[in-house]
Design an enzyme around this catalytic site. Sequence first.
Site, short mmCIF file in Angstrom:
data_model
loop_
_atom_site.label_atom_id
_atom_site.label_comp_id
_atom_site.label_asym_id
_atom_site.label_seq_id
_atom_site.Cartn_x
_atom_site.Cartn_y
_atom_site.Cartn_z
N ILE A 176 0.84 -1.22 -0.02
CA ILE A 176 0.13 -0.01 0.14
C ILE A 176 0.95 1.29 -0.03
O ILE A 176 2.18 1.37 0.79
CB ILE A 176 -0.93 0.06 1.19
CG1 ILE A 176 -0.44 -0.19 2.45
CG2 ILE A 176 -1.92 -1.19 1.00
CD1 ILE A 176 -1.23 0.41 3.64
N CYS A 177 0.51 2.09 -0.74
CA CYS A 177 1.16 3.63 -0.89
C CYS A 177 0.51 4.47 0.37
O CYS A 177 -0.49 5.03 0.33
CB CYS A 177 0.71 4.22 -2.27
SG CYS A 177 1.64 5.21 -3.02
#
Lengths: 405, 174
Positions: free
Chosen positions: B117-118
Site C-alpha cells: 500500500i502507498c
Amino acid sequence: MAGGEHLEKDDVKVAGKEKRVMSSEVVDSNPYSRLMALKRMGIVDNYERIRDFSVAIVGVGGVGSVAAEMLTRCGIGRLLLYDYDTVELANMNRLFFQPHQAGMTKTDAAVQTLSGINPDVILESYTQNITTVEGFDKFMGSLTRNIKGESLNGKSGVDLVLSCVDNYEARMVVNQACNELGQTWMESGVSEDAVSGHIQLLIPGETACFACAPPLVVASGIDEKTLKREGVCAASLPTTMGIVAGLLVQNTLKYLLGFGVVSKYLGYSALKDFFPTMEMKPNPQCTNNSCLQRQREYEATKPARDAAAKAEAKRLAAEEAEAASVSLHEENEWNICLLDDEEPKDVRERIPDIPSSSGNLPQGLFRELPDSEVLDKSVISSESFVDPEGDLEDLQRQLEALNAL
Amino acid sequence: MDGWDASTKSTVTKIPLLTTRAGPRDGAEWTKRLKEEYQALIKYMEMNKANDNDWFRISSGPDGTKWKGKCWYVHNLLKYEFDLQFDIPVTYPATAPEIELPELDGKTAKMYRGGKICLTIHFKPLWAKNCPRFGVAHALCLGLAPWLAAEVPHLVDTGMIVHKDNVTATKADA
C-alpha cells in the site's frame, strides 16, 4: 508478487569465455578506440583497468538500467544486477527497456540487452527483494563472492555498489549491507515529482552513512502542499533519470579509474538548473552499530593518514621546486609564450565549512524526514510503554485467542 | 500529527509504546522487541473489540519476521475482507514494515507493485520521529486503517471490487 516464479533464481551469465582485447587502435571496428583515447589524451592513466572492476547495481529501473548500459558500454568487468520487478508498458517513458520486453523481469530483460551491446561484460542477475531477512542474506552472499564466484568469507567481492532504488526502505538496506562490509557505495535518487535528483558518495566510517541523518533531498521549488498526488504514486521523466544516471556513472568512473574530483554529494534541480554540492561527516551518535564500528576503525587510521598526507605534500613541494629550476629557452626568436595550463586543483565551488550530519544545510537542500525525537517524559507517563516482562509464547497465545474471538 | 482524523489520533495515543531498538537480525534483543510488539498488538486489538471497531486478524511465524492475517472494512453495510501480509524488514524499526494486500495488486494507483500500500506523505515522517517507539500496531492504525477507509469506498464505487455476495449472485444469474 510480480515475477514471483523468479524470486529464488540466481542467474549468473558469464558471456563469452574470452574477452576481446581492449585495443587502442583507431579503426571503425574497434569498440574501445574512443574509450582508450582517454588514455592517449591523458585524462585517465590506465583505462584497461576498467575490466578489473565489479559494480553492483541495486534497482534496475529508470536510473539503474541506464547506469548499467553506460557501464556496459564502458567495458566494465562485471555487473551484478538486483531487482524483483517486471518490465511494464508504464516504464516506456524512461530509457533502456523496450515494449517487447514487457512482462520479463527487469534483470532478465537487462541481461538480454546488455549482453548484446557488449559480450565482454560478466553479468550476474539477481531477481529478488533485498529487504527481507532471507533476501538480505542472499544479497550479502552475492556481494561477498569474487569475479570467479568464490566466496570471500564475508569480505566484499565488489568494488562499488550503486543504489538506484526508488524508496527509503531499500536504501537503508543497501546502507546496512555496505556498513557491515565496509563497502564504499553511491546513492542516487530522483524526486517523486521528477524535477530534482541527487547522487551521494558514502564511505563507511569516513562520510556520513545513510542512517547518520535523515536523507537529504533537493528542493524542487514547488510547494509540497500544492503538489497534486491524487491517483498517482510518482511521476518520472527520461531526462531527469538519464541526467542522474549520467552523474552517477561519471562519479563512478572517476572513483574507479582515479581521475578528476569525486563528488561527495551533488544535487540537481531541473526547474532552476541548480547543482548544489556538499559533504557530510559521520554522526558519532548514529543509530547504526556497523556505522559506529566503521567510524572507530577510520579514527584508528588517522596517524597513518596524516603521515601519508604529509609525505604527499613534501613530494609535491619537491616536484614544484624542480619544475621552477628548469630554465626557459634562452633564445625565443618568435616571442612564443605559452599560457599557464595549470588547472586549479579543485574547480568546484567549495562550501566553506563542511556541515556535520546534523549541521546547517546549503541553500536548496533539505531533509526528507525528521530526526527521531526524544520523548518528553513529563508528558508521557511510564504507563504509556509496554511492560518489558512476559513470556513470548504466552503472548502469542493471547493474540491467537483474540484472533479467534 | 496532521493528516489523520480525530479518532485515529486518539486511538494511536492509547497503543502502548515500544522501547527496544532491535531488528530481526539482532538475536535476543529481537526476541525482546517481539514481546513488545505482541503486547502492543494485544492491547490495540482489545481496544478495538471494546469499541466495536474490530477490523483485523494477525499472527506471525515463530521468528516474528513474517506476518499474515485478514483485514476488513464496512462500506454501505457490506463487509469487504482482504488478505494481509508483510515482512519485518532487516532495517526495522528504522524503516516501517511495508504492508501488502496482494488481492488488490493492480486495482488501485495507491499501491506499489506487489500489492504494497502507498502510504500518505504524513506516515513516514511520523514513523521516523517516533523510532523506535512505534511498532506493528501503530503501523496498522496509522497506515493500513486510513488507507482502507479511503480506498475501499473508491474501489467499490468504481467497480474495481465487488462484494462476495454479489459475485455469487452474478454467477448464479449466468
